[in-house]
Design a protein around this motif. Sequence first.
Motif, PDB file in Angstrom:
ATOM      1  N   UNK A   1       0.833  -1.196   0.000  1.00  0.00           N
ATOM      2  CA  UNK A   1       0.000   0.000   0.000  1.00  0.00           C
ATOM      3  C   UNK A   1       0.870   1.250   0.000  1.00  0.00           C
ATOM      4  N   UNK A   2       1.940   1.231   0.779  1.00  0.00           N
ATOM      5  CA  UNK A   2       2.852   2.376   0.807  1.00  0.00           C
ATOM      6  C   UNK A   2       3.380   2.674  -0.592  1.00  0.00           C
ATOM      7  N   UNK A   3       3.760   1.632  -1.326  1.00  0.00           N
ATOM      8  CA  UNK A   3       4.261   1.816  -2.680  1.00  0.00           C
ATOM      9  C   UNK A   3       3.196   2.320  -3.631  1.00  0.00           C
ATOM     10  N   UNK A   4       1.992   1.775  -3.537  1.00  0.00           N
ATOM     11  CA  UNK A   4       0.911   2.177  -4.445  1.00  0.00           C
ATOM     12  C   UNK A   4       0.511   3.630  -4.239  1.00  0.00           C
ATOM     13  N   UNK A   5       0.642   4.124  -3.021  1.00  0.00           N
ATOM     14  CA  UNK A   5       0.240   5.495  -2.730  1.00  0.00           C
ATOM     15  C   UNK A   5       1.397   6.496  -2.818  1.00  0.00           C
ATOM     16  N   UNK A   6       2.571   6.017  -3.200  1.00  0.00           N
ATOM     17  CA  UNK A   6       3.664   6.925  -3.478  1.00  0.00           C
ATOM     18  C   UNK A   6       4.482   7.359  -2.284  1.00  0.00           C
ATOM     19  N   UNK A   7       4.407   6.625  -1.177  1.00  0.00           N
ATOM     20  CA  UNK A   7       5.234   6.979  -0.028  1.00  0.00           C
ATOM     21  C   UNK A   7       6.675   6.513  -0.263  1.00  0.00           C
ATOM     22  N   UNK A   8       7.629   7.234   0.326  1.00  0.00           N
ATOM     23  CA  UNK A   8       9.042   6.925   0.122  1.00  0.00           C
ATOM     24  C   UNK A   8       9.416   5.559   0.680  1.00  0.00           C
ATOM     25  N   UNK A   9       8.730   5.135   1.742  1.00  0.00           N
ATOM     26  CA  UNK A   9       9.037   3.852   2.369  1.00  0.00           C
ATOM     27  C   UNK A   9       7.838   3.426   3.208  1.00  0.00           C
ATOM     28  N   UNK A  10       7.752   2.141   3.576  1.00  0.00           N
ATOM     29  CA  UNK A  10       6.695   1.702   4.486  1.00  0.00           C
ATOM     30  C   UNK A  10       6.736   2.442   5.814  1.00  0.00           C
ATOM     31  N   UNK A  11       7.953   2.782   6.279  1.00  0.00           N
ATOM     32  CA  UNK A  11       8.066   3.507   7.550  1.00  0.00           C
ATOM     33  C   UNK A  11       7.447   4.894   7.437  1.00  0.00           C
ATOM     34  N   UNK A  12       7.683   5.562   6.296  1.00  0.00           N
ATOM     35  CA  UNK A  12       7.099   6.896   6.095  1.00  0.00           C
ATOM     36  C   UNK A  12       5.577   6.804   6.041  1.00  0.00           C
ATOM     37  N   UNK A  13       5.063   5.799   5.357  1.00  0.00           N
ATOM     38  CA  UNK A  13       3.613   5.591   5.290  1.00  0.00           C
ATOM     39  C   UNK A  13       3.039   5.319   6.671  1.00  0.00           C
ATOM     40  N   UNK A  14       3.678   4.436   7.430  1.00  0.00           N
ATOM     41  CA  UNK A  14       3.192   4.097   8.767  1.00  0.00           C
ATOM     42  C   UNK A  14       3.172   5.329   9.667  1.00  0.00           C
ATOM     43  N   UNK A  15       4.202   6.152   9.569  1.00  0.00           N
ATOM     44  CA  UNK A  15       4.261   7.362  10.398  1.00  0.00           C
ATOM     45  C   UNK A  15       3.144   8.327  10.030  1.00  0.00           C
ATOM     46  N   UNK A  16       2.930   8.541   8.729  1.00  0.00           N
ATOM     47  CA  UNK A  16       1.880   9.471   8.291  1.00  0.00           C
ATOM     48  C   UNK A  16       0.501   8.948   8.670  1.00  0.00           C
ATOM     49  N   UNK A  17       0.277   7.663   8.482  1.00  0.00           N
ATOM     50  CA  UNK A  17      -1.004   7.040   8.796  1.00  0.00           C
ATOM     51  C   UNK A  17      -1.296   7.142  10.298  1.00  0.00           C
ATOM     52  N   UNK A  18      -0.297   6.804  11.101  1.00  0.00           N
ATOM     53  CA  UNK A  18      -0.474   6.832  12.555  1.00  0.00           C
ATOM     54  C   UNK A  18      -0.711   8.247  13.061  1.00  0.00           C
ATOM     55  N   UNK A  19      -0.026   9.210  12.460  1.00  0.00           N
ATOM     56  CA  UNK A  19      -0.192  10.605  12.874  1.00  0.00           C
ATOM     57  C   UNK A  19      -1.602  11.104  12.545  1.00  0.00           C
ATOM     58  N   UNK A  20      -2.142  10.700  11.396  1.00  0.00           N
ATOM     59  CA  UNK A  20      -3.451  11.183  10.967  1.00  0.00           C
ATOM     60  C   UNK A  20      -4.600  10.480  11.669  1.00  0.00           C
ATOM     61  N   UNK A  21      -4.505   9.156  11.853  1.00  0.00           N
ATOM     62  CA  UNK A  21      -5.640   8.378  12.340  1.00  0.00           C
ATOM     63  C   UNK A  21      -5.461   7.829  13.748  1.00  0.00           C
ATOM     64  N   UNK A  22      -4.278   7.974  14.312  1.00  0.00           N
ATOM     65  CA  UNK A  22      -4.096   7.583  15.701  1.00  0.00           C
ATOM     66  C   UNK A  22      -3.764   6.125  15.925  1.00  0.00           C
ATOM     67  N   UNK A  23      -3.693   5.332  14.860  1.00  0.00           N
ATOM     68  CA  UNK A  23      -3.325   3.910  14.953  1.00  0.00           C
ATOM     69  C   UNK A  23      -2.473   3.554  13.746  1.00  0.00           C
TER      70      UNK A  23
END
Length: 271
Positions: free
Chosen positions: A223-245
Motif C-alpha cells: 500500500x505504501x508503494x501504491x500510494x507513493x510513499x518513500x518507504x513503508x516507515x514513512x507511510x506508517x508514520x503518516x497514517x499513525x499521525x493522521x488516524x491515531x493507529x
Amino acid sequence: MRNIALEDVDHVDRAVLPIGTDYPPGHLLDWHEHRRAQFLYGATGVMVVDTEDGTWTVPPERAVLIPAATRHRVRMLGVSTRSLYVEPDAVPWWPTTCMVVDVPPLLRELLLAAVEFEADYDLSGRGGAIAALLLHEIAARTPLPFHVRMPASAELVALCREYLAAPDAGVTNAVWAGRVAMSERAFTRRFRTETGESPAVWRARARTLAAVPLLRTASVSEVAGRLGYASPAAFTAAFSRALGVPPSRFTTSHDRGDRGGRVRPARPATR
C-alpha cells in the motif's frame, strides 16, 4: 430483520428499526436519502460514504451516523451491515453531519441481537429495552478522524473527488491551481477558506484514508508503494499521525482479531 428493505417496514410504529444486510463485494448504493436517521455499522469490510459535504471512510468494526434526510451514497467493500433506522424526534442529539465512531463490545452485541427482532418488537419487553439501550450507547460515542471535507465550489469538488478515486503523491498545489486557472497563492487561500485545511494537508489525509480499503487485500509495504510513499516507515508514520493507529490495525490478518477496539483521537495536523 435481515435483508429487508427499509421501505417495507418504515411505516411500523417503532422509533428504532434494526436491519441487517449483506452486500456483494464492491456494491454501490447510489445517491439516496432516508426519512430516518441511520446508524450504519460494518460488521465486516470497509465502507466509503459520500455526501455533498465530505467523504467518510468506515473501517471494520466501526460505524457511521448519518443524519435524517441526508443525500448520500455508500461503496461497500466486502461488507455485512447492521443498521438502525431511527425516528429523528427520538434523537434530538444526533449529529447534523456524518460521523464515524468506534463500536465497543457492548454496542456490537446489542446490534447483533437487535437485527433478529421483528419490526413490531415488544416495546415493553426485551426488544424495547435493547432499543433504548442502543440509543444510550450511541449517544456516548465520539467522532473519529476518518473523513475529509469537500469544498463548496463545484470546480474544487471535482479536483477532490478525482484525487480520492486515485490519490497521486506527485500532485502539487501548483498542479491543482493550474487546473482551475488560478495562481497558486489564490488557489491555496480559496481552498483553505472552503475546507478549513490547506490543499497539501487535505491531500495527505485523503491518501491516508484511501489506504484503509487497500489494506484489506494488500500488505503495508504494498500500500505504501501504491500510494507513493518513500518507504513503508514513512507511510506508517503518516497514517499513525493522521488516524491515531498504525496501518497494520486494518490489515485482514489483524481485522480477524480486532473486535471493537478503540481508536485514540488523532493528533492535530500541521497545516
